[in-house]
Design a protein around this motif. Structure first.
Motif, short mmCIF file in Angstrom:
data_model
loop_
_atom_site.label_atom_id
_atom_site.label_comp_id
_atom_site.label_asym_id
_atom_site.label_seq_id
_atom_site.Cartn_x
_atom_site.Cartn_y
_atom_site.Cartn_z
N LEU A 11 0.54 -1.23 -0.22
CA LEU A 11 -0.63 -0.02 0.67
C LEU A 11 0.62 1.25 0.28
CD1 LEU A 11 -3.04 -1.35 2.67
CD2 LEU A 11 -2.62 -0.97 0.31
N THR A 12 1.55 1.29 1.36
CA THR A 12 2.60 2.37 1.11
C THR A 12 4.27 1.96 1.53
OG1 THR A 12 2.09 2.72 3.14
CG2 THR A 12 0.95 4.34 2.19
N PHE A 13 4.96 3.13 1.22
CA PHE A 13 6.57 2.15 1.90
C PHE A 13 6.88 1.87 3.42
CE2 PHE A 13 7.50 5.68 -1.65
CZ PHE A 13 7.81 4.60 -2.32
N HIS A 14 5.87 2.49 3.46
CA HIS A 14 5.55 2.63 5.54
C HIS A 14 4.91 1.30 5.62
CE1 HIS A 14 4.85 2.80 9.30
NE2 HIS A 14 5.45 3.88 9.80
N ASP A 15 3.95 0.70 4.90
CA ASP A 15 3.89 -1.12 4.70
C ASP A 15 5.17 -1.65 4.72
OD1 ASP A 15 1.73 -2.90 4.83
OD2 ASP A 15 1.74 -2.66 2.59
N TYR A 16 5.20 -1.35 3.60
CA TYR A 16 6.74 -2.11 2.83
C TYR A 16 7.80 -2.31 4.09
CZ TYR A 16 10.45 -3.72 0.71
OH TYR A 16 11.98 -3.98 0.17
N LEU A 17 8.29 -1.85 4.94
CA LEU A 17 9.19 -0.74 5.56
C LEU A 17 8.80 -2.26 7.09
CD1 LEU A 17 10.63 2.30 5.32
CD2 LEU A 17 11.77 0.07 5.12
N LEU A 18 7.61 -2.23 7.24
CA LEU A 18 7.04 -3.18 8.58
C LEU A 18 6.68 -4.21 8.32
CD1 LEU A 18 3.82 -0.07 9.79
CD2 LEU A 18 5.88 -0.36 11.37
N ARG A 19 5.94 -3.95 7.26
CA ARG A 19 7.08 -5.91 6.89
C ARG A 19 7.86 -6.36 7.19
NH1 ARG A 19 1.59 -8.13 4.15
NH2 ARG A 19 0.17 -6.83 4.03
N GLU A 243 11.19 11.66 8.96
CA GLU A 243 10.14 12.77 8.77
C GLU A 243 9.78 12.49 7.35
OE1 GLU A 243 11.34 16.28 10.29
OE2 GLU A 243 12.21 16.02 11.91
N SER A 244 10.39 12.45 6.53
CA SER A 244 10.03 12.60 5.21
C SER A 244 11.02 11.12 4.64
CB SER A 244 10.46 13.49 4.46
OG SER A 244 9.74 13.52 3.18
N LEU A 245 9.49 9.98 4.90
CA LEU A 245 9.90 8.84 4.07
C LEU A 245 10.49 8.48 2.66
CD1 LEU A 245 10.17 5.87 4.76
CD2 LEU A 245 8.12 5.90 5.10
N VAL A 246 9.17 9.76 1.80
CA VAL A 246 9.37 9.55 0.50
C VAL A 246 10.53 10.46 -0.38
CG1 VAL A 246 7.73 10.81 -1.77
CG2 VAL A 246 6.28 9.89 0.63
N SER A 247 10.98 11.39 0.74
CA SER A 247 12.53 11.55 -0.14
C SER A 247 13.32 10.78 0.19
CB SER A 247 12.44 12.89 0.67
OG SER A 247 13.07 12.98 1.93
N ALA A 248 13.52 9.28 0.98
CA ALA A 248 14.34 8.49 1.15
C ALA A 248 14.18 7.52 -0.07
CB ALA A 248 14.59 7.75 2.92
N VAL A 249 13.42 7.59 -0.66
CA VAL A 249 13.40 6.59 -2.38
C VAL A 249 13.33 7.32 -3.20
CG1 VAL A 249 12.28 4.89 -3.17
CG2 VAL A 249 12.14 5.59 -0.65
N PRO A 250 14.21 7.46 -4.22
CA PRO A 250 14.17 8.04 -5.61
C PRO A 250 12.46 8.15 -6.23
CG PRO A 250 15.79 6.80 -5.66
CD PRO A 250 15.67 6.63 -4.94
N TRP A 252 11.55 7.50 -9.58
CA TRP A 252 11.57 6.51 -10.27
C TRP A 252 11.84 5.06 -10.03
CZ3 TRP A 252 15.87 3.97 -10.26
CH2 TRP A 252 17.40 4.44 -9.57
N LEU A 253 11.97 5.32 -8.55
CA LEU A 253 12.54 3.83 -7.96
C LEU A 253 10.62 3.28 -6.70
CD1 LEU A 253 13.50 1.32 -7.62
CD2 LEU A 253 15.04 2.37 -5.52
N ARG A 254 10.12 4.09 -6.72
CA ARG A 254 9.02 3.91 -5.54
C ARG A 254 8.12 3.19 -6.08
NH1 ARG A 254 7.77 11.09 -4.63
NH2 ARG A 254 9.85 10.99 -3.97
N ASP A 255 7.58 3.19 -7.77
CA ASP A 255 6.86 2.35 -7.99
C ASP A 255 7.07 1.39 -8.15
OD1 ASP A 255 4.58 4.48 -8.44
OD2 ASP A 255 5.10 4.00 -10.45
N VAL A 256 8.59 0.77 -8.60
CA VAL A 256 9.33 -1.19 -9.08
C VAL A 256 9.20 -1.11 -7.12
CG1 VAL A 256 11.14 -1.79 -8.86
CG2 VAL A 256 10.87 -0.19 -9.60
N ILE A 257 9.44 -0.30 -5.74
CA ILE A 257 9.40 -1.59 -5.13
C ILE A 257 7.95 -0.95 -4.66
CG2 ILE A 257 9.76 -0.22 -2.15
CD1 ILE A 257 12.24 0.78 -2.66
N LEU A 258 6.82 -0.29 -4.40
CA LEU A 258 5.47 -0.79 -4.34
C LEU A 258 4.87 -1.53 -5.28
CD1 LEU A 258 3.89 2.88 -3.33
CD2 LEU A 258 5.54 0.98 -2.28
N GLY A 259 5.45 -1.79 -6.26
CA GLY A 259 4.96 -3.35 -7.46
C GLY A 259 4.09 -3.33 -8.05
#
Length: 349
Positions: A11-19, A243-250, A252-259
């Motif tokens: 769902l989100t990067f937070h969900d991915y990191l928690l899992r 504080e800003s989790l989104v800024s920690a990931v480029p 262009w890589l966000r959709d790849v990590i989230l699937g």
């Protein structure tokens, strides 16, 4: 089992990191438990006069004595101490003839490595025979061993407590001098200063079990490649709390990590924001270094030499311009301009 799983989509990067955090923590705990059980079987603890003795040996464990030496006051607004340090003293002479090789392995331990302290107490007052298991089952190969997850395993081997600690420094027990990793020191005694978990120590004090720290009699190390769990979990935790989790990931890589989307769209050849001109600063030593790095392109020198950045370094800086059609790179060398503090109002301020 209702274990956390990594899905193909999140769902989100937070969900991915928690899992990821929950799954890796369970995996690390299982591996540590297996290593502890394997070592305990090999050292073969036995009840002895005045305590617990070890009739076997393991390259990953050695008997020790432990003492809590430093407990600081709690930080403002906290209940647990800011830092808890204890000193663990070992003697490699217990390894006997194989002591030199095993001692060299132990001397590879360095600052920030994690080791584990075990309190094994096989006194009759604390150990009761497990149903259907003989007292000699630990040393007789013909008798069935207890499984790692058997409920009687801790009782059989008298496991009272297991605590982890991070190495702060290593000193020679004979001369009390600092020992560097891999450096052979005089004497066979070593003293490890460990930083313990202050929250666990506070819980032990509140539960009247703080005495187990002074009763620790076995120190265990793990393979370096398998013992990086603490740093990995710490990195994931820092990202979760960022504080800003989104800024920690480029982006262009966000959709790849989230699937989501097309994973091949993240390839550099399909991106529309590629730079044709950029400042490489001191990335390259000279033109030959640039030509070696871009073998499929021709390199052209746009300057008349290589100005020096500083008299001490004598290394040029480069700006690169890429012509994708002609498959050519134009390299322009330039000098680093040093700003005089007397002429710069910003530096004077």
């Amino acid at each position: 089992l209702a274990l956390p799983k990594l899905n193909l989509q999140f769902l989100t990067f937070h969900d991915y990191l928690l899992r990821s955090f929950a799954l890796y923590r369970l995996e690390s705990a299982h591996e540590i438990r297996a290593d502890i059980a394997r070592v305990i079987r090999r050292v073969q603890p036995q009840a002895a006069t005045g305590g617990t003795g070890f009739t076997g040996w393991s390259r990953f464990a050695v008997s020790c004595s432990c003492e809590v030496t430093h407990v600081t006051k709690p930080p403002l607004g906290k209940l647990y101490p800011a830092e808890v340090l204890c000193q663990v003293t070992v003697d490699f002479a217990v390894f006997g003839e194989r002591g030199l090789a095993l001692r060299q392995e132990w001397e590879q331990l360095r600052e920030h490595d994690v080791v584990f302290l075990l309190c094994l107490d096989l006194s009759p007052a604390r150990v009761s025979p497990s149903p259907g298991i003989s007292k000699s089952a630990g040393s007789n190969p013909g008798i069935r061993h207890l499984a790692d997850d058997d409920e009687h395993f801790p009782k059989k081997y008298g496991i009272r407590a297991v605590r982890g600690g991070e190495i702060v420094e290593v000193t020679s027990g004979d001369t009390m001098t600092m020992c560097s990793p891999g450096e052979s020191s005089i004497g066979s005694r070593r003293t490890f200063t460990l930083r313990m978990d202050p929250v666990q120590y506070h819980n032990d004090v509140q539960g009247s079990t703080a005495a187990v720290y002074g009763a620790m009699n076995l120190v265990l190390r793990r393979e370096a490649r398998a013992n990086n769990f603490s740093r990995i979990l710490g990195t994931i935790r820092d990202l979760i709390n960022a504080e800003s989790l989104v800024s920690a990931v480029p982006t262009w890589l966000r959709d790849v990590i989230l699937g989501y989307g097309d994973a091949s769209a993240a390839h550099y050849s399909k991106r529309g924001d590629q730079l044709d001109e950029f400042d490489a600063v001191d990335t390259f030593h000279d033109l030959q270094h640039i030509a070696t790095s871009f073998r499929e392109l021709s390199v052209v020198d746009a300057g008349k030499g290589f100005p020096m950045t500083k008299p001490a370094t004598k290394r040029p800086l480069f700006r690169l311009c890429l012509d994708r059609v002609a498959r050519r790179i134009t390299a322009t060398a330039y000098a680093l301009k040093l700003i005089d503090s007397d002429q710069s109002p910003a530096l004077r301020a």
